[in-house]
Motif scaffolding. Structure first.
Motif, short mmCIF file in Angstrom:
data_model
loop_
_atom_site.label_atom_id
_atom_site.label_comp_id
_atom_site.label_asym_id
_atom_site.label_seq_id
_atom_site.Cartn_x
_atom_site.Cartn_y
_atom_site.Cartn_z
N MET A 1 0.85 -1.19 0.00
CA MET A 1 0.00 0.00 0.00
C MET A 1 0.89 1.24 0.00
SD MET A 1 -2.85 1.26 2.79
CE MET A 1 -3.99 -0.03 2.46
N SER A 2 0.60 2.24 -0.84
CA SER A 2 1.44 3.41 -0.95
C SER A 2 1.20 4.36 0.21
CB SER A 2 1.13 4.15 -2.27
OG SER A 2 -0.18 4.64 -2.22
N LEU A 3 2.12 5.35 0.35
CA LEU A 3 1.97 6.36 1.39
C LEU A 3 0.69 7.15 1.18
CD1 LEU A 3 3.05 8.04 3.73
CD2 LEU A 3 4.41 9.36 2.10
N GLU A 4 0.39 7.46 -0.10
CA GLU A 4 -0.85 8.19 -0.38
C GLU A 4 -2.06 7.39 0.09
OE1 GLU A 4 2.30 9.65 -3.06
OE2 GLU A 4 1.53 7.68 -2.54
N HIS A 5 -2.02 6.07 -0.12
CA HIS A 5 -3.12 5.22 0.31
C HIS A 5 -3.31 5.31 1.82
CE1 HIS A 5 -5.49 1.36 -0.67
NE2 HIS A 5 -5.93 1.88 0.45
N TRP A 6 -2.18 5.30 2.54
CA TRP A 6 -2.28 5.40 4.00
C TRP A 6 -2.89 6.74 4.41
CZ3 TRP A 6 -2.60 1.52 6.83
CH2 TRP A 6 -1.82 0.39 6.66
N GLU A 275 8.72 -5.98 -3.24
CA GLU A 275 7.27 -5.86 -3.02
C GLU A 275 6.97 -5.87 -1.52
OE1 GLU A 275 5.64 -9.08 -5.23
OE2 GLU A 275 5.71 -8.02 -7.17
N LYS A 276 7.63 -6.76 -0.80
CA LYS A 276 7.42 -6.84 0.65
C LYS A 276 7.97 -5.59 1.34
CE LYS A 276 7.68 -10.27 4.35
NZ LYS A 276 8.15 -11.63 4.71
N LEU A 277 9.14 -5.11 0.88
CA LEU A 277 9.72 -3.90 1.46
C LEU A 277 8.83 -2.69 1.25
CD1 LEU A 277 13.53 -4.15 0.64
CD2 LEU A 277 12.53 -3.82 2.90
N ASN A 278 8.23 -2.58 0.08
CA ASN A 278 7.34 -1.45 -0.20
C ASN A 278 6.15 -1.46 0.74
OD1 ASN A 278 9.03 -0.67 -2.25
ND2 ASN A 278 7.79 -1.53 -3.89
N THR A 279 5.56 -2.63 0.94
CA THR A 279 4.42 -2.73 1.85
C THR A 279 4.83 -2.42 3.28
OG1 THR A 279 3.42 -4.43 0.44
CG2 THR A 279 2.58 -4.24 2.69
N LEU A 280 5.93 -3.00 3.72
CA LEU A 280 6.39 -2.78 5.10
C LEU A 280 6.77 -1.32 5.33
CD1 LEU A 280 8.57 -5.96 5.73
CD2 LEU A 280 6.35 -5.43 6.74
N SER A 281 7.38 -0.68 4.33
CA SER A 281 7.75 0.73 4.47
C SER A 281 6.52 1.60 4.61
CB SER A 281 8.57 1.18 3.26
OG SER A 281 9.78 0.47 3.19
N SER A 282 5.48 1.29 3.84
CA SER A 282 4.23 2.05 3.95
C SER A 282 3.58 1.83 5.32
CB SER A 282 3.26 1.63 2.85
OG SER A 282 3.77 1.96 1.59
N ILE A 283 3.60 0.59 5.80
CA ILE A 283 3.04 0.30 7.12
C ILE A 283 3.83 1.03 8.20
CG2 ILE A 283 2.72 -1.53 8.85
CD1 ILE A 283 2.09 -3.44 6.56
N LEU A 287 2.48 3.69 10.78
CA LEU A 287 2.64 3.47 12.23
C LEU A 287 3.22 4.71 12.92
CD1 LEU A 287 3.96 -0.19 12.44
CD2 LEU A 287 1.99 0.71 13.68
N GLU A 288 4.21 5.30 12.32
CA GLU A 288 4.83 6.48 12.92
C GLU A 288 3.84 7.62 13.04
OE1 GLU A 288 8.12 7.00 10.31
OE2 GLU A 288 9.43 5.62 11.42
N ASN A 289 3.01 7.80 12.00
CA ASN A 289 1.96 8.83 12.08
C ASN A 289 0.89 8.46 13.09
OD1 ASN A 289 3.03 10.57 10.12
ND2 ASN A 289 2.19 9.34 8.46
N ALA A 290 0.53 7.17 13.11
CA ALA A 290 -0.51 6.72 14.02
C ALA A 290 -0.08 6.88 15.47
CB ALA A 290 -0.85 5.25 13.74
N ILE A 291 1.19 6.62 15.77
CA ILE A 291 1.71 6.78 17.14
C ILE A 291 1.68 8.24 17.54
CG2 ILE A 291 3.81 6.61 18.55
CD1 ILE A 291 4.44 4.01 16.98
N LEU A 292 2.06 9.13 16.61
CA LEU A 292 2.03 10.56 16.91
C LEU A 292 0.61 11.06 17.18
CD1 LEU A 292 4.58 11.99 14.29
CD2 LEU A 292 4.84 11.94 16.77
#
Length: 488
Positions: A1-6, A275-283, A287-292
């Motif tokens: 999932m992309s950053l924009e998606h998040w 592909e896995k790195l892209n998903t994990l990086s978006s997550i 997470l960093e935004n969600a924690i803030l």
């Protein structure tokens, strides 16, 4: 999932068309004590509202499903202040709040873009190639979307990173990390650049890698001869004393196929990792935004579950106790995957280095043979006549080489002067050289070149050099006419 998606997920509209008439299914109060408390709290806050009981229940359901704990009081206060009586009234408030949130979100996104892209400009500010200069202009104009689109173009990307990597490898690494943080899909572009571009040209032609379309690379063979590699990656040996040049290409079919297999195997290895790195990086970014923003753990887990159920199960996220626990396991996984990538890329590079070593001996032998032929042609001043003119004459001779005492067609690139003896069998010998000198004398219609040059007994006389300089200005047809006289 992309950053924009998040970002979209995080800032999704509470109500636009469907309104509160279509809330998510609410769990029974007995299922969650915390939900019971929150429900009672909202119910008490809405006591002063003019909503009918049935409508109030739907509003409570919606608020519980859409808003984090203690972040809904301002909405309820607006419902009371506006004296809402119907669901349409509530929808108007929620839509207004959504528009405000969207504006705030856009402002935050612009601030984030400015912060991230501002890191790129100093890395590239001193570059001078056309694509780099154009990219810098877009950065200064804050056209960040166009910056990304420009770098998605493979030609622009390669031109910029080539210049940066050649001039400052440290800044190249910083640029790489920054660009991937903006868009994880750039990983694939950098992988291709890092694993292929720096080695493949050497395998094919043992030359310095090309770094721009108008750049020519050179390798010194000795103090008097150079290897030139053109834009098509053809190799040429040429003298510093004359403009004449001979091809010294290698028979690279097997090496090219082996190189292509290395590239294909690496691409197949890196694709699932990226592909896995892209998903994990978006997550991780989410997470960093969600924690803030203090988003509830249950909402974080639900978001990750919707993004990738396989990752959710693989890392046992259901049983982790905090957002930081999730962040730690995601971060560790990203590090491991990056290490796996480095290992795979280094393995491919080592295989390519083996190909280079395998080809080096053959290339050295071929270059030495071409150099010896070139030195002979220089010794009789053949190379000081226009090369295009000479090629036309040789093509004319090759129509019927037997007419000119030749057993084979002349093929200078493969060392054939008289009969078919290639470089790998034996270098050109004195008899071949004598036959070629005889032919060259007939082209000039003067016996001015001593055939003893072929054995190294003598050198070209000053008178012969002067005569060749005069005759070399003749037209192509005049040389062919001389050969025709010889036929008669």
């Amino acid at each position: 999932m992309s950053l924009e998606h998040w970002n979209n997920f995080e800032n999704q509209s509470p109500v636009v068309k469907t309104g509160v008439s279509e809330p998510k299914e609410f769990k029974k109060p007995s299922d969650n004590l915390n939900a019971i408390n929150q429900r009672e709290k909202i119910d008490n806050l809405l006591e002063k509202s003019k909503l009918l009981p049935a409508e109030k229940e739907k509003v409570i359901d919606y608020i519980l499903n859409k808003y984090d704990n203690n972040k809904y009081e301002s909405i309820i206060n607006q419902i009371i202040d506006w004296e809402c009586e119907t669901l349409d009234d509530v929808n108007s408030i929620l839509t207004l709040n959504n528009n405000v949130q969207e504006v705030q979100s856009n402002v935050e996104a612009e601030k984030k873009d400015l912060q991230v892209y501002s890191k790129i400009e100093p890395l590239l500010s001193w570059l001078t190639w056309k694509d780099s200069v154009n990219l810098l202009k877009l950065l200064k104009d804050k056209d960040f979307e166009w910056v990304k689109k420009a770098l998605k173009n493979s030609d622009t990307f390669e031109s910029v990173v080539w210049e940066l990597e050649q001039k400052d490898p440290e800044k190249y690494i910083q640029f790489k990390e920054t660009l991937i943080s903006i868009d994880p899909s750039f990983r694939e572009s950098f992988d291709k650049f890092d694993s292929k571009k720096t080695e493949t040209p050497k395998i094919l032609n043992l030359g310095t890698p090309k770094i721009s379309p108008d750049w020519k690379s050179w390798e010194t063979v000795d103090w008097k001869h150079n290897i030139k590699i053109d834009d098509k990656w053809d190799r040429y040996l040429l003298s510093k004393d004359s403009p004449y040049q001979l091809k010294s290409n290698l028979d690279n079919k097997q090496n090219i196929e082996a190189n292509q297999k290395i590239d294909a195997d690496l691409e197949n290895t890196l694709k699932p990792i990226n592909e896995k790195l892209n998903t994990l990086s978006s997550i991780l970014d989410y997470l960093e935004n969600a924690i803030l923003k203090n988003i509830d753990l249950k909402d974080i887990k639900e978001a990750i579950k919707k993004t990738d159920i396989n990752l959710y199960n693989e890392y046992n996220i259901e049983n982790l106790n905090s957002p930081n626990d999730i962040k730690n396991i995601i971060s560790q996984s990203i590090k491991k995957l990056e290490d796996d990538k480095k290992t795979a890329i280094e393995k491919a590079k080592n295989l390519k280095r083996e190909l280079i070593l395998k080809n080096t001996k053959e290339a050295a032998e071929k270059d030495e043979a071409v150099k010896q032929l070139l030195k002979f042609l220089e010794s009789i001043w053949f190379t000081f006549i226009n090369q295009a003119k000479l090629q036309t004459i040789l093509d004319f001779i090759n129509i019927n080489p037997q007419t000119y005492w030749l057993d084979e067609k002349i093929d200078l690139e493969n060392g054939v002067l008289w009969f078919n003896r290639d470089f790998w069998d034996k270098n050109i010998n004195a008899s071949e050289k004598k036959a070629f000198i005889k032919l060259f004398n007939r082209m000039l219609w003067e016996n001015i070149i001593d055939e003893n040059i072929s054995t190294g007994i003598t050198t070209l006389s000053p008178q012969a050099i002067l005569r060749i300089q005069v005759l070399s200005n003749k037209t192509t047809w005049s040389f062919m006419e001389n050969l025709g006289k010889m036929e008669k």
